[in-house]
Scaffold this motif. Sequence first.
Motif, PDB file in Angstrom:
ATOM      1  N   LYS A   1       0.834  -1.205   0.000  1.00 31.31           N
ATOM      2  CA  LYS A   1       0.000   0.000   0.000  1.00 31.31           C
ATOM      3  C   LYS A   1       0.866   1.252   0.000  1.00 31.31           C
ATOM      4  O   LYS A   1       0.618   2.193  -0.774  1.00 31.31           O
TER       5      LYS A   1
ATOM      6  N   SER B   1      -8.135   2.202  -1.869  1.00 35.07           N
ATOM      7  CA  SER B   1      -8.370   2.656  -0.500  1.00 35.07           C
ATOM      8  C   SER B   1      -8.665   4.152  -0.498  1.00 35.07           C
ATOM      9  O   SER B   1      -8.507   4.836  -1.514  1.00 35.07           O
ATOM     10  N   ASP B   2      -9.091   4.647   0.659  1.00 33.84           N
ATOM     11  CA  ASP B   2      -9.402   6.075   0.786  1.00 33.84           C
ATOM     12  C   ASP B   2      -8.190   6.943   0.473  1.00 33.84           C
ATOM     13  O   ASP B   2      -8.330   8.021  -0.099  1.00 33.84           O
TER      14      ASP B   2
END
Length: 269
Positions: A106, A169-170
């Motif tokens: 990520k 993802s946000d």
Amino acid sequence: MSSTPTVESIRTQHATLQTIVKAKDYKKAAQSLAQLKLALLGCNILIPSAAAPAQSLCLARDILETGAVVSIHLQDEAAFLRYYAQLQPFYAMTALENSPSKSKNKIMGLYLLLLLTKNNIADFHTTLENMPGLEEDVFVRYPVMLERWLMEGSYDKVWQATKSSHVPSDEYAMFSEVLVGTIRSEIASCSEKAYASLPVSNAKQLLFLESEGAVVKFAEELTTREQREWEVRDGRIYFPVEESEKEAMSSNKIIENTIGYAQELETIV
């Protein structure tokens, strides 16, 4: 006089930090992170070494990864880059291979996305080359696909990806407006070379703007910020491009295709 930090006290503070992040109080999280980094420094685990226990190093790595994510929410690019740099020695340690990070991909993907918004394609590919076997990971694949579509001129696909459930993802979603802004700038440059003028209604679709008023505002901002001197009158945008250049580029189909894609997307949305 403050007590000397211990790994256990850091672990307790980390648990508190996670609660703060879940509550989305990112400013408070940043304050907690500043204290935690000092504690990590006091325990000699802010910078990894072979002498430190693996569990302590994993704790330090987790805290720094949380810091990277928090910095994205605070839109603090400099802080994110600092956390990214601090994490690289942890990711390179063979001693931690048995305790792989759950957030590494990520963080790496977010870094790739940041490079993409800066149009830093050289560093993008250099970084990707140092991440063998990760292109199929959901966090890494997303910026890789965006870069491919940008290079192809498939701006409609990029726009759709930043506005859909495909965003991993946000934190990735927070780059959407920045990336769309990059696309608009590229399309603006192509438009000037391809056309003498365009109807405002077509420019609205072409630039992925919500209204014709937004097109007028965009043209005004370009004139102010980049001295492009777009002129909006009688429902059209007139570009300050030499006639010879317009004629030479008259067969350019890229913009026409993008308008077509945008019209199709408009019917879907």
